[in-house]
Design an enzyme around this catalytic site. Structure first.
Site, PDB file in Angstrom:
ATOM      1  CD  GLN A 108     106.420  82.524  55.261  1.00 45.04           C
ATOM      2  OE1 GLN A 108     106.690  83.069  54.195  1.00 45.04           O
ATOM      3  NE2 GLN A 108     107.364  82.229  56.158  1.00 45.04           N
TER       4      GLN A 108
ATOM      5  CE  LYS B  38     109.552  84.834  52.339  1.00 42.83           C
ATOM      6  NZ  LYS B  38     109.043  83.540  52.845  1.00 42.83           N
TER       7      LYS B  38
ATOM      8  CG  ASP C   8     110.457  78.506  49.657  1.00 44.67           C
ATOM      9  OD1 ASP C   8     111.299  79.432  49.697  1.00 44.67           O
ATOM     10  OD2 ASP C   8     109.406  78.509  50.324  1.00 44.67           O
TER      11      ASP C   8
END
Ligand code: NDP
Length: 295
Positions: free
Chosen positions: A99, A55, A122
Site C-alpha cells: 500500500q 480491499k 498492482d
C-alpha cells in the site's frame, strides 16, 4: 444533455465481481486452488488503512484469500523487504500489494522492485510498465485504476480506436499507464500536466478524457467538446456543512456542467473507484490461473 449516459462503475464492478466469484469457485472445485492476495501496510495513515480494509472485504466477497501484514511507521525498509520476500516464496500467495505511500524514510523504488513480477498485481514493477509501453510485448499485469477506466469504456461499447484521447495527469500509478493503455487501444493520445500551456484548448479537442489530477471541479463544461466521453478518476474532498462528515467527494471534472455537454460521464463517487478494486481482484485471479496453468 438529456441523452448523456451516466457510466455506473458500481454496477459494472458488481458484474465483474460476480464473474470473478464464479471463476474462483470453478478453480477451487477443479484443482483445489484458492487465489491469495497479500497486502503490506506500513504506518498508520487513515486513508491507507481504509483502502486496505476495503480491499480485504472485496477479496472475501469473491472468495479470494487475503493475507495482511501491518508494520509500524518506524519500521525499516529491510523489514518490509523481508515480508515481500516471504510472500514471493509463498505458493498460496498469487498477488502482493504494497500500500502506497510508504513512510518517507523508505525507498519506494527498492520496495516495488522487490515484488516478484509474477505477483505484481498492482502492475507497478518497471518491467510490467516497460512491457506496457512496448509494441509487441505483453505486461503480466496492467495497473488497476487505468485498467478499470478502459474496462468501463469497453463495457459501455465506447470505441477507442482512432479517437482523440486526452489524459490529464501523468502519475506513475494512473495518468502515465492510462495514456499507454489508450495508445495500445489505438487512440491518439495527448497528456496534459501541471506545466501544460493552454490545457483547455487541448482538452476541448478530446473525444475521450481521462482525468487523474486531484483538483476538485477543475475541468469545466466549456473545456469539453460536445459528445465527449469523460472518465473522472479524481477523488477530492470538498467542505460540505450539510454532510454528516463535514465533507463530500467530488471529481476533477465539474459534473453538473459535464453532463450538459458530454455523451457519457463517470460520477464521483461510484465511477472509477469501485472499478479499481474489481481490477485488483481480477489481476489476482489472472495470476493464480497463470501460476497453475488453469484456463
Ligand atoms: P498525483 O498527484 O500523483 O498526480 C497528479 C497529476 O496531475 C500530476 O501529473 C500533475 O502534474 C497533474 N496536475 C496537477 N495539477 C494540474 C493542473 N492544474 N492541470 C493539469 N495537470 C495537473 O495523483 P494521482 O495520479 O495519484 O491521483 C490523481 C487523482 O486520482 C487523485 O484525486 C486521487 O485521489 C485519484 N485516484 C483515484 C483512484 C481511484 O481508484 N478512483 C486511484 C488513484 C488515484 P505534474 O506531473 O506536472 O506534477
Amino acid at each position: 444533455g438529456t441523452n448523456t449516459k451516466v457510466i455506473d462503475g458500481k454496477a459494472v464492478s458488481k458484474q465483474i465481481r460476480d464473474e470473478i466469484t464464479a471463476e474462483v469457485s470453478r478453480m477451487k472445485e477443479a484443482i483445489g486452488v484458492i487465489p491469495g492476495l497479500a497486502v503490506i501496510l506500513v504506518g498508520d495513515r487513515k486513508d491507507s488503512a481504509t483502502y486496505v480494509r476495503n480491499k480485504k472485504k472485496a477479496c472475501e466477497s469473491v472468495g479470494i484469500n487475503s493475507l495482511e501484514v501491518r508494520l509500524a511507521e518506524d519500521s525499516t525498509e529491510e523489514e518490509v523487504l523481508k515480508h515481500i520476500s516471504g510472500y514471493n516464496d509463498d505458493p498460496s500467495v498469487h498477488g502482493i500489494l504494497v500500500q502506497l505511500p510508504l513512510p518517507s524514510h523508505m525507498n519506494e523504488q527498492n520496495v516495488l522492485n522487490a515484488v516478484r513480477i509474477e505477483k505484481d498485481v498492482d502492475g507497478f514493477h518497471p518491467l510490467n510498465i516497460g512491457r506496457l509501453a512496448m509494441r509487441g510485448r505483453e505486461p503480466l499485469f496492467v495497473p488497476c485504476t487505468p485498467k478499470g477506466c478502459i474496462e468501463l469504456l469497453h463495457r459501455h461499447g465506447i470505441s477507442i480506436k482512432g479517437k482523440r484521447a486526452v489524459v490529464i495527469g501523468r502519475s506513475n500509478i494512473v495518468g502515465m499507464p492510462a495514456a499507454l493503455l489508450l495508445q495500445r487501444e489505438d487512440a491518439t493520445v495527448t497528456v496534459v500536466h501541471s506545466r501544460t500551456n493552454n490545457p483547455e484548448e487541448i482538452i476541448k479537442q478530446a473525444d475521450i478524457i481521462i482525468s487523474a489530477v486531484g483538483q476538485p471541479n477543475m475541468v469545466r463544461g466549456s473545456w469539453i467538446k460536445t459528445g465527449a466521453v469523460i472518465i473522472d478518476v479524481g477523488i477530492n474532498p470538498v467542505e460540505d456543512p450539510n454532510s454528516p462528515r463535514g465533507y463530500r467527494l467530488v471529481g476533477d471534472v465539474c459534473y453538473e456542467e459535464a453532463v450538459e455537454v458530454a455523451s457519457a460521464v463517470t460520477p464521483v463517487p461510484g465511477g472509477v473507484g469501485p472499478m479499481t478494486i474489481a481490477m485488483l481482484l481480477q489481476n489476482t485471479l489472472i495470476s493464480a490461473k497463470r501460476m497453475h496453468n488453469f484456463e
